[in-house]
Design an enzyme around this catalytic site. Structure first.
Site, PDB file in Angstrom:
ATOM      1  N   GLU A   1     -11.138 -11.011  -5.225  1.00 22.98           N
ATOM      2  CA  GLU A   1      -9.689 -10.907  -5.036  1.00 22.98           C
ATOM      3  C   GLU A   1      -9.100 -12.139  -4.360  1.00 22.98           C
ATOM      4  OE1 GLU A   1      -8.857  -7.279  -2.891  1.00 22.98           O
ATOM      5  OE2 GLU A   1     -10.586  -7.512  -1.601  1.00 22.98           O
TER       6      GLU A   1
ATOM      7  N   ASN B   1      -4.561  -6.953  -7.266  1.00 18.27           N
ATOM      8  CA  ASN B   1      -3.391  -6.958  -6.369  1.00 18.27           C
ATOM      9  C   ASN B   1      -3.445  -8.180  -5.460  1.00 18.27           C
ATOM     10  OD1 ASN B   1      -3.129  -4.473  -7.515  1.00 18.27           O
ATOM     11  ND2 ASN B   1      -3.898  -3.356  -5.744  1.00 18.27           N
ATOM     12  N   ASP B   2      -4.608  -8.365  -4.858  1.00 17.93           N
ATOM     13  CA  ASP B   2      -4.743  -9.522  -3.980  1.00 17.93           C
ATOM     14  C   ASP B   2      -4.978 -10.799  -4.772  1.00 17.93           C
ATOM     15  OD1 ASP B   2      -4.303  -8.701  -1.308  1.00 17.93           O
ATOM     16  OD2 ASP B   2      -6.109  -7.486  -1.446  1.00 17.93           O
TER      17      ASP B   2
ATOM     18  N   ARG C   1     -10.792   3.578  -0.747  1.00 22.81           N
ATOM     19  CA  ARG C   1     -10.205   2.736   0.304  1.00 22.81           C
ATOM     20  C   ARG C   1     -10.410   3.425   1.650  1.00 22.81           C
ATOM     21  NH1 ARG C   1      -5.926   1.771  -3.889  1.00 22.81           N
ATOM     22  NH2 ARG C   1      -5.649  -0.474  -4.086  1.00 22.81           N
TER      23      ARG C   1
ATOM     24  N   HIS D   1       0.819  -1.212   0.000  1.00 23.72           N
ATOM     25  CA  HIS D   1       0.000   0.000   0.000  1.00 23.72           C
ATOM     26  C   HIS D   1       0.850   1.257   0.000  1.00 23.72           C
ATOM     27  CE1 HIS D   1      -3.001  -3.031   0.919  1.00 23.72           C
ATOM     28  NE2 HIS D   1      -3.756  -2.247   0.177  1.00 23.72           N
TER      29      HIS D   1
ATOM     30  N   ARG E   1       2.487  -9.845  -1.222  1.00 22.08           N
ATOM     31  CA  ARG E   1       2.676  -8.646  -2.028  1.00 22.08           C
ATOM     32  C   ARG E   1       3.641  -7.637  -1.422  1.00 22.08           C
ATOM     33  NH1 ARG E   1      -3.443  -6.096  -1.813  1.00 22.08           N
ATOM     34  NH2 ARG E   1      -2.565  -4.087  -2.264  1.00 22.08           N
TER      35      ARG E   1
ATOM     36  N   CYS F   1     -10.277  -2.948 -10.251  1.00 23.38           N
ATOM     37  CA  CYS F   1      -9.738  -1.788  -9.533  1.00 23.38           C
ATOM     38  C   CYS F   1      -8.342  -2.052  -8.965  1.00 23.38           C
ATOM     39  CB  CYS F   1     -10.690  -1.347  -8.433  1.00 23.38           C
ATOM     40  SG  CYS F   1     -10.961  -2.619  -7.195  1.00 23.38           S
TER      41      CYS F   1
ATOM     42  N   ARG G   1     -15.634   1.305  -0.484  1.00 27.68           N
ATOM     43  CA  ARG G   1     -15.295  -0.052  -0.050  1.00 27.68           C
ATOM     44  C   ARG G   1     -15.283  -0.074   1.465  1.00 27.68           C
ATOM     45  NH1 ARG G   1      -9.668  -2.828  -1.453  1.00 27.68           N
ATOM     46  NH2 ARG G   1      -8.894  -1.330   0.064  1.00 27.68           N
TER      47      ARG G   1
HETATM   48  C1  PEP Z   1      -6.715  -5.239  -4.891  1.00 28.85           C
HETATM   49  O1  PEP Z   1      -6.454  -6.127  -4.083  1.00 28.85           O
HETATM   50  O2  PEP Z   1      -6.486  -5.320  -6.117  1.00 28.85           O
HETATM   51  C2  PEP Z   1      -7.324  -3.983  -4.411  1.00 28.85           C
HETATM   52  C3  PEP Z   1      -7.736  -3.059  -5.244  1.00 28.85           C
HETATM   53  O3  PEP Z   1      -7.413  -3.806  -3.065  1.00 28.85           O
HETATM   54  P1  PEP Z   1      -6.176  -3.342  -2.136  1.00 28.85           P
HETATM   55  O4  PEP Z   1      -5.022  -3.039  -3.051  1.00 28.85           O
HETATM   56  O5  PEP Z   1      -6.620  -2.155  -1.363  1.00 28.85           O
HETATM   57  O6  PEP Z   1      -5.968  -4.547  -1.306  1.00 28.85           O
HETATM   58 MG    MG Z   2      -7.316  -6.016  -2.122  1.00 24.58          MG
END
Ligand code: PEP
Ligand code: MG
Length: 579
Positions: free
Chosen positions: A437, A460-461, A303, A196, A471, A508, A339
């Protein structure tokens, strides 16, 4: 002599500035015996160090700028309170007298005892206070050891104009603070591109590197360095020619920004006339200005966890309601996808790390909220009440089975009934959607799609969990691969499930904002992308030069052939030919 360190470029741009090194990490403490007649002097030395730590924190507190985006004062107050606590002050004094040991050792013994107690606690939030104990004790230890490098990551709030911060690691909260203090870039030894902190760097448009090993060993504080966030390199001791090259790169980057800015008011429409929904991700209400400047069609991911960070208590319903309403009003009728709290893993309420062996697989996001209704209910009420002021979509993170979904839906229903009883307004049309995710959710996308108003793919997840790579761990970052056939199949499955159920599917995660994947995703049927506002025009440029009807068969062929190297080379050719 010039020296180049390579790292992972996570936010593009070139910065030239003075290195500001933040050394942190645990303090090494040795035991020594104190002769009886010097014990009271040792006690006095300890109490003086505690006072000095208190003074340092008070100095920092008064220097916090008034318009700081997060509540740093509350963070510092917690530490000040600890310095008044008998556990951290009186007990070490007793230990010095009892064991005849040095103050550092007594403090270490007490630290270990306190940490043990924290580790026994079942409450995740309380367990995170352990990090505060460590921060406070480290501060006193450094004073005792006369360690000159006692700086906080945020340097007590002092201006760091154009400095390039080099740190072992930075939390998202620290990154926000440093940006506020005027830094021009940062590089860390730890971290991955999807942490993040990295995402935040992109949204703040600060060039940044993570996984830059050797920073503390090779770079001197105050020397002029160059950081290239696109190539992932940090250069020290550069000659004039190198400086000239990078100044030119800075100028080119500036020109590129200007060129993209000209696209701002152009709609995103493919050559064959398909209109694509380009939305923005936001972390803080302040990001809305940029979203409006870049003419996004709305917010595809807000977020909300950033509202909960760096403070002692979570924001209550009223505070959240006010913030959400302010964002809705600023969007002037464009939709806001809120979210629900995605806390845990690398996003902690108080900026610390949770004590948990596998936080990414632990109690995070919707799991945490369903366990902790006192945290979740005020948010649901605030979101529903805010929906009376404009179009709101409520999005649930990290769903992994439909039972979780049912629990959330029932909680939302109960909340609506309660609001009705209290005569509090809300929109009956709030759309409820879920993030896909977790691989299990992607494989069950059809089940989710039949019960929700929209889906959003969090790549991402999804990539982290599909490929089993943390990650935020740079050691396994080489395995991070959005083009892995398994990842692409899960994405395709989710998009198809949405089409079959007749509901919109958005993406996203960071993949949505990476122009290298835009044509691939268009060819897979994705028609809504949500990304950092900084990526919107670049992605739009690709969309407006693409023809969906010719992409669909090419992408289908690409997905059907999983020979090693085939997918990346086909994606390359999609991008380089006119489609
Ligand atoms: C993701 O996991 O792709 C996502 C958008 O959520 P975050 O990056 O906040 O975990
Ligand atoms: Mg995520």
């Amino acid at each position: 002599m010039s020296l180049a360190l390579s790292g992972i470029g996570v936010s593009r741009g070139v910065a030239i500035g003075k290195a500001h090194i933040i050394l942190r990490g645990t303090v090494e403490v040795l035991e020594s015996a104190i002769p009886k007649h010097l014990i009271e002097d040792e006690v006095a030395r300890f109490l003086k160090a505690v006072n000095c730590a208190r003074q340092q924190l008070e100095d920092i507190r008064v220097r916090i700028p008034e318009n700081t985006r997060v509540d740093i004062a509350a963070f510092i107050d917690t530490h000040l309170l600890m310095l008044d606590d008998a556990t951290l002050v009186t007990t070490p004094v007793d230990l010095i007298r009892e064991h005849g040991c040095n103050a550092e050792w007594a403090l270490k013994l007490q630290r270990d005892a306190v940490v043990d107690v924290f580790e026994q606690m079942n409450d995740a939030y309380l367990r995170t206070r352990r990090d505060d104990v460590d921060h406070v004790i480290n501060r006193v230890q450094r004073i005792l050891m006369d360690d000159e490098d006692q700086e906080d990551a945020h340097n007590g709030g002092a201006a760091l104009d154009n400095a390039i911060v080099l740190a072992y690691d930075l939390t998202p909260a620290e990154a926000v603070l440093l940006e506020h203090q005027g830094i021009s870039a940062f590089a860390t030894e730890c971290g991955g591109p999807l942490s993040h902190t990295a995402i935040l760097a992109r949204s703040m448009q600060i060039p940044a590197l993570v996984g830059t090993h050797g920073l503390q060993r090779y770079i001197r504080d105050g020397e002029t360095i160059i950081l290239d966030g696109l190539q992932g390199v940090l250069i020290a001791g550069a000659d004039e020619q190198t400086f000239d090259y990078y100044r030119e790169r800075q100028e080119l980057e500036y020109q590129r920004q200007l060129e993209l800015a000209r696209l701002t008011d152009t709609p995103a429409i493919t050559r064959d006339g398909m209109s694509i929904n380009l939305m923005a991700n936001i972390e803080l209400p302040e990001d809305i200005d940029a979203v409006s400047r870049e003419s996004a069609r709305g917010v595809g991911l807000y977020r909300t966890e950033f509202l909960f960070m760096n403070r002692n208590n979570p924001p209550d319903e009223e505070e959240q309601y006010d913030v959400y309403v302010s964002v809705i009003e600023a969007l002037k009728g464009k939709p806001l996808t809120i979210r629900t709290l995605d806390m845990g893993a690398d996003k902690q309420v108080d900026g610390g790390n949770r004590i948990c062996s596998n936080p990414a697989l632990g109690l995070r996001a919707i799991r945490l909220c369903l366990k902790n209704h006192s945290l979740f209910k005020p948010q649901i009420r605030a979101i529903l009440r805010a929906s009376a002021h404009g179009p709101v979509r409520l999005m649930i993170p990290m769903l992994c089975n439909t039972q979780e979904l049912h629990q959330v839906l029932s909680l939302i229903n109960d909340t609506k009934n309660a609001l009705q009883r209290e005569s509090l307004a809300f929109s009956p049309d709030v759309k409820i959607g879920g993030m896909i995710e977790v691989p299990a959710a992607a494989l069950s996308a059809a089940d989710f799609a039949s019960q929700m108003d929209f889906l959003s793919i969090g790549t991402n997840d999804l990539i982290q969990y599909t490929l089993a790579i943390d990650r935020v761990d740079d050691e396994v970052n080489y395995l991070y691969d959005p083009l892995h056939p398994a990842v692409l199949r899960l994405i395709k499955m989710t998009i198809d499930a949405g089409v079959d159920a007749g509901i919109p599917v958005s993406m996203c995660g960071e993949m949505a904002g990476d122009p290298r994947y835009t044509r691939l995703l268009l060819g897979m049927g994705l028609s809504e992308f949500s990304m950092h506002h900084t990526a919107l025009q670049e992605v739009k440029r690709v969309i407006n030069s693409s023809t969906i009807t010719s992409l669909i068969p090419l992408v289908q062929e690409l997905l059907d052939n999983t020979k090693p190297g085939h997918i990346p080379s086909r994606v390359d050719s999609l991008n380089h030919n006119s489609r």
